[in-house]
Write an enzyme that holds these catalytic residues in place. Structure first.
Site, PDB file in Angstrom:
ATOM      1  N   GLU A   1       0.839  -1.222   0.000  1.00 12.34           N
ATOM      2  CA  GLU A   1       0.000   0.000   0.000  1.00 12.34           C
ATOM      3  C   GLU A   1       0.865   1.261   0.000  1.00 12.34           C
ATOM      4  O   GLU A   1       0.535   2.242   0.660  1.00 12.34           O
ATOM      5  CB  GLU A   1      -0.942   0.015   1.216  1.00 12.34           C
ATOM      6  CG  GLU A   1      -2.150  -0.870   1.079  1.00 12.34           C
ATOM      7  CD  GLU A   1      -3.158  -0.392   0.048  1.00 12.34           C
ATOM      8  OE1 GLU A   1      -3.099   0.781  -0.364  1.00 12.34           O
ATOM      9  OE2 GLU A   1      -3.977  -1.215  -0.368  1.00 12.34           O
TER      10      GLU A   1
HETATM   11  C1  LIG Z   1       2.774  -9.674   0.626  1.00 18.14           C
HETATM   12  C2  LIG Z   1       2.436  -8.616  -0.374  1.00 18.14           C
HETATM   13  C3  LIG Z   1       1.109  -8.378  -0.696  1.00 18.14           C
HETATM   14  C4  LIG Z   1       0.790  -7.450  -1.688  1.00 18.14           C
HETATM   15  N1  LIG Z   1      -0.512  -7.329  -2.102  1.00 18.14           N
HETATM   16  C5  LIG Z   1      -0.788  -6.575  -3.195  1.00 18.14           C
HETATM   17  C6  LIG Z   1      -2.101  -6.572  -3.777  1.00 18.14           C
HETATM   18  O1  LIG Z   1      -3.009  -7.226  -3.272  1.00 18.14           O
HETATM   19  N2  LIG Z   1      -2.304  -5.843  -4.900  1.00 18.14           N
HETATM   20  C7  LIG Z   1      -1.311  -5.128  -5.486  1.00 18.14           C
HETATM   21  O2  LIG Z   1      -1.567  -4.506  -6.499  1.00 18.14           O
HETATM   22  N3  LIG Z   1      -0.060  -5.097  -4.967  1.00 18.14           N
HETATM   23  C8  LIG Z   1       0.216  -5.813  -3.842  1.00 18.14           C
HETATM   24  N4  LIG Z   1       1.479  -5.818  -3.301  1.00 18.14           N
HETATM   25  C9  LIG Z   1       2.519  -5.055  -3.970  1.00 18.14           C
HETATM   26  C10 LIG Z   1       3.035  -3.890  -3.140  1.00 18.14           C
HETATM   27  O3  LIG Z   1       2.114  -2.854  -3.135  1.00 18.14           O
HETATM   28  C11 LIG Z   1       4.396  -3.519  -3.751  1.00 18.14           C
HETATM   29  O4  LIG Z   1       5.302  -4.532  -3.357  1.00 18.14           O
HETATM   30  C12 LIG Z   1       4.869  -2.168  -3.295  1.00 18.14           C
HETATM   31  O5  LIG Z   1       4.081  -1.164  -3.871  1.00 18.14           O
HETATM   32  C13 LIG Z   1       6.332  -1.930  -3.682  1.00 18.14           C
HETATM   33  O6  LIG Z   1       6.555  -2.217  -5.020  1.00 18.14           O
HETATM   34  P1  LIG Z   1       7.769  -3.160  -5.440  1.00 18.14           P
HETATM   35  O7  LIG Z   1       7.672  -4.425  -4.663  1.00 18.14           O
HETATM   36  O8  LIG Z   1       7.766  -3.271  -6.917  1.00 18.14           O
HETATM   37  O9  LIG Z   1       9.056  -2.413  -4.926  1.00 18.14           O
HETATM   38  P2  LIG Z   1       9.784  -1.200  -5.667  1.00 18.14           P
HETATM   39  O10 LIG Z   1       8.759  -0.240  -6.155  1.00 18.14           O
HETATM   40  O11 LIG Z   1      10.750  -1.752  -6.620  1.00 18.14           O
HETATM   41  O12 LIG Z   1      10.534  -0.536  -4.447  1.00 18.14           O
HETATM   42  C14 LIG Z   1      11.758  -1.045  -3.909  1.00 18.14           C
HETATM   43  C15 LIG Z   1      12.355  -0.003  -2.970  1.00 18.14           C
HETATM   44  O13 LIG Z   1      12.636   1.189  -3.690  1.00 18.14           O
HETATM   45  C16 LIG Z   1      11.984   2.297  -3.114  1.00 18.14           C
HETATM   46  N5  LIG Z   1      11.500   3.204  -4.149  1.00 18.14           N
HETATM   47  C17 LIG Z   1      10.859   2.891  -5.278  1.00 18.14           C
HETATM   48  N6  LIG Z   1      10.565   3.973  -5.976  1.00 18.14           N
HETATM   49  C18 LIG Z   1      11.013   5.025  -5.279  1.00 18.14           C
HETATM   50  C19 LIG Z   1      10.989   6.430  -5.468  1.00 18.14           C
HETATM   51  N7  LIG Z   1      10.409   6.998  -6.522  1.00 18.14           N
HETATM   52  N8  LIG Z   1      11.552   7.219  -4.525  1.00 18.14           N
HETATM   53  C20 LIG Z   1      12.105   6.684  -3.407  1.00 18.14           C
HETATM   54  N9  LIG Z   1      12.157   5.357  -3.187  1.00 18.14           N
HETATM   55  C21 LIG Z   1      11.607   4.533  -4.109  1.00 18.14           C
HETATM   56  C22 LIG Z   1      10.816   1.719  -2.324  1.00 18.14           C
HETATM   57  O14 LIG Z   1      10.428   2.581  -1.257  1.00 18.14           O
HETATM   58  C23 LIG Z   1      11.397   0.407  -1.849  1.00 18.14           C
HETATM   59  O15 LIG Z   1      12.116   0.576  -0.655  1.00 18.14           O
HETATM   60  C24 LIG Z   1       1.808  -6.696  -2.288  1.00 18.14           C
HETATM   61  C25 LIG Z   1       3.135  -6.902  -1.898  1.00 18.14           C
HETATM   62  C26 LIG Z   1       3.454  -7.851  -0.978  1.00 18.14           C
HETATM   63  C27 LIG Z   1       4.902  -8.076  -0.619  1.00 18.14           C
END
Ligand SMILES: Cc1cc2nc3c(=O)[nH]c(=O)nc-3n(C[C@H](O)[C@H](O)[C@H](O)COP(=O)(O)OP(=O)(O)OC[C@H]3O[C@@H](n4cnc5c(N)ncnc54)[C@H](O)[C@@H]3O)c2cc1C
Length: 600
Positions: free
Chosen positions: A449
């Site tokens: 989220e």
């Molecule tokens: C158990 C679980 C349940 C989930 N359930 C859902 C769901 O039901 N539906 C759904 O749609 N998604 C879901 N998600 C996805 C979740 O919302 C994403 O994992 C989250 O938004 C982060 O995206 P990412 O994993 O691609 O990480 P990334 O976006 O790759 O981020 C990796 C790191 O980089 C940092 N970062 C990225 N961009 C920036 C920026 N612009 N500035 C500063 N820092 C940055 C982040 O803060 C983080 O620390 C779920 C994830 C998990 C692990």
């Protein structure tokens, strides 16, 4: 035996002595309710959470869902618990009576839901995801979409998901590539892959209603070209009957650190695994106008993010209560100065350092619960305050508080879980006790989220600057109102008020300094420190509010004395942490900004 899930006494204190939710029954929306109906709902939530959700919390963690290429299997207790939950009617606690809802205030509904989150956060995720989905369709779907999808969800027959993330696009939803091709009959066919989808496949319900973000070919680039679609796992006929299997396929389950009872999935849309109407492509329906998908999602985001904060709080709270119960029972060592080994050992709660760990947890989880319920109460104000100006005020304050309410509990109630493990010593590090699982479950909350870092950008980059800084002004003046009341109350409250006032002044001055020359990159480089410092100021405010709701000093019982002591702890130990953070921000420190990737 008092519950080790949550404290009903604390909930009653917050809801009634402080937030005065019973006054809401004077408003037309809640006219059918009374203190008794609120109490009944809370009693029911506590009972069903305790009897049906808590007992399989560990089992669902140990036996995580499996997929044999055909079917997803979960332990049977999950289904049984969800059936019991459906019977309570609490899924619709906050919804309109026109859709069968109970029209309870959000603040009461959030308190009810917290019991389930504390008892078994993974099983409770299924109905709460479904509720988020239903709320979105109630706000933006057509009457027909509500009849076809929302009503069966509210009846407990269909479950829902939120499909935003893709393997390459999590924080940056602007980059999603799932495409939705318009069809001659007004429907769409979707093609793409969604990652991390919670509750994305299972056999717990007759159908799963996926809400999917996708792009219509030719849509504007970025967030302005994203639309929202309903894509059911099984197609639903005009008469509500279930038809063909849609082309949504489970490509695999993710194996998680915690939250294991909730299936987490990689879903393929339109890869030909099924061929509805004789051809590949996941059949979907557009929700509302095209290209509004992200705006529609964000409409519900406040509630979803407060829900995450509530879940983090519930996990922190139950960990605190379990470590407290352990500390009262576990004999170990003797008081400093008692050298005679013939004297009996004392329970570890007698050691000041153990009380430090318990007090820290208490100050985090009770402070976080206050914030979550305060925000839920703002949702009630936003919806039902008689004057439009009050509704708008609640809306703006909620906007500012949302990133904090999502992030602060996710960070500090996780720290509470860490401390709960520490209180149990070696036992805390084993699977014989719940606290290690609570920590693993809670570790998700700073990630999903919107990550911690993304919330920080939202708070400093958007919420504090929007409408010419109106959000910041509203937050600080609202806290200053509390400070004024505390000064008038005198005594210890006035002293705490003076200390809070200093930090509120720093929020204002530091924010102005960060934005003084419009250097966006530098201002946002330390956004996380800003989020954390402002978060601590807000929780200190929540503690001062609680102190003001206590009976006069020197009266009341042990519960009230404990509240007062936790407030003292937060002001003595936690609030001063903001000083160095504000100093760092004030200096517009460039250390992280100037660090180059090739220097690591
Ligand atoms: C158990 C679980 C349940 C989930 N359930 C859902 C769901 O039901 N539906 C759904 O749609 N998604 C879901 N998600 C996805 C979740 O919302 C994403 O994992 C989250 O938004 C982060 O995206 P990412 O994993 O691609 O990480 P990334 O976006 O790759 O981020 C990796 C790191 O980089 C940092 N970062 C990225 N961009 C920036 C920026 N612009 N500035 C500063 N820092 C940055 C982040 O803060 C983080 O620390 C779920 C994830 C998990 C692990």
């Amino acid at each position: 035996m008092p519950s080790t899930l949550l404290s009903r006494r604390d909930l009653d204190f917050l809801l009634h002595d402080w937030l005065r939710v019973s006054q809401l029954v004077e408003r037309p929306r809640y006219a059918e309710h009374s203190r008794e109906t609120f109490d009944d709902a809370l009693d029911l939530a506590e009972r069903v959470a305790t009897e049906q959700f808590a007992p399989h919390n560990r089992a669902a963690d140990l036996a995580e869902p499996t997929f044999d290429g055909q079917r997803v299997r979960l332990i049977p207790q999950v289904r049984a618990a969800l059936d019991s939950f459906a019977e309570t009617g609490l899924l619709t606690a906050g919804l309109d009576s026109s859709v069968g809802g109970l029209q309870l205030p959000h603040a009461v509904a959030a308190a009810c839901f917290a019991w389930f989150q504390a008892a078994n956060v993974a099983t409770s995720a299924y109905p709460f995801l479904t509720l988020g989905n239903a709320n979105l369709l109630l706000a933006h779907g057509s009457a027909e979409q509500v009849d076809t999808y929302v009503r069966p969800m509210l009846d407990g027959r269909f479950f829902g998901t939120m499909c935003l993330s893709e393997p390459h696009a999590g924080s940056s939803l602007a980059d999603i590539t799932t495409r939705a091709e318009p069809q001659s009959d007004g429907s769409y066919r979707l093609f793409g892959t969604k990652m991390w989808i919670s509750g994305g496949d299972h056999e717990l319900a007759e159908n799963i209603v996926h809400l999917v973000l996708a792009r219509i070919p030719g849509a504007p680039p970025g967030v302005k070209g994203i639309s929202l679609f309903i894509v059911p796992k099984v197609l639903v006929g005009a008469d509500g009957s279930l038809g063909e299997r849609n082309d949504v396929v489970l490509a695999g389950l993710n194996h998680k650190m915690g939250f294991r009872g909730t299936t987490n999935t990689l879903l393929s849309f339109g890869d030909g695994g099924h061929t509805p109407g004789g051809r590949p492509g996941a059949v979907g329906q557009l929700v509302g106008p095209p290209h509004q998908g992200l705006a529609q999602m964000f409409h519900m985001m406040n509630e979803a993010r407060i829900g995450v904060g509530a879940g983090a709080t519930a996990l922190g709270y139950t960990g605190y209560l379990k470590s407290l119960a352990y500390a009262r029972e576990r004999p170990q060592g003797r008081p400093v100065g008692a050298k005679d080994p013939a004297t009996p050992q004392v329970p570890i709660i007698d050691h000041p350092d153990v009380r430090r760990m318990l007090l820290a947890q208490k100050s985090y989880v009770e402070g976080a619960l206050a914030l979550v319920l305060y925000c839920a109460r703002l949702l009630d104000e936003q919806r039902t305050a008689p004057a439009e100006a009050d509704r708008e005020r609640a809306h703006l304050l909620l906007d500012v508080l949302t990133p904090i309410t999502k992030s602060w509990p996710s960070q500090w109630c996780l720290t509470a879980n860490d401390l709960a493990i520490q209180v149990l010593g070696g036992a805390g590090y084993t699977r014989d006790h719940d606290v290690e699982q609570h920590y693993r479950d809670n570790r998700l909350n700073p990630i999903h989220e919107g990550t911690h870092g993304i919330q920080a950008l939202d708070l400093l980059g958007r919420k504090m600057t929007m409408q010419g800084g109106a959000g910041l002004t509203l937050l600080t003046t609202t806290i200053e109102d509390t400070i004024e009341r505390a000064r008038k109350a005198g005594g210890e409250a006035a002293d705490l008020a003076d200390r809070l006032a200093e930090t509120v002044d720093r929020v204002t001055s530091v924010t102005a300094r960060l934005w003084a020359d419009g250097d966006l990159v530098l201002a946002l480089a330390n956004a996380s420190a800003y989020l954390e410092a402002v978060g601590h100021v807000v929780i200190a405010w929540m503690w001062l509010e609680q102190v003001l709701a206590l009976p006069p000093e020197g009266t009341g019982d042990a519960f009230h004395a404990g509240k007062r002591q936790a407030a003292r702890y937060f002001f003595a130990v936690e609030l001063p942490r903001t000083g160095p953070q504000f100093d760092l921000l004030d200096s517009r420190d460039r250390t992280t900004l100037d660090m180059r990737p090739d220097w690591f």
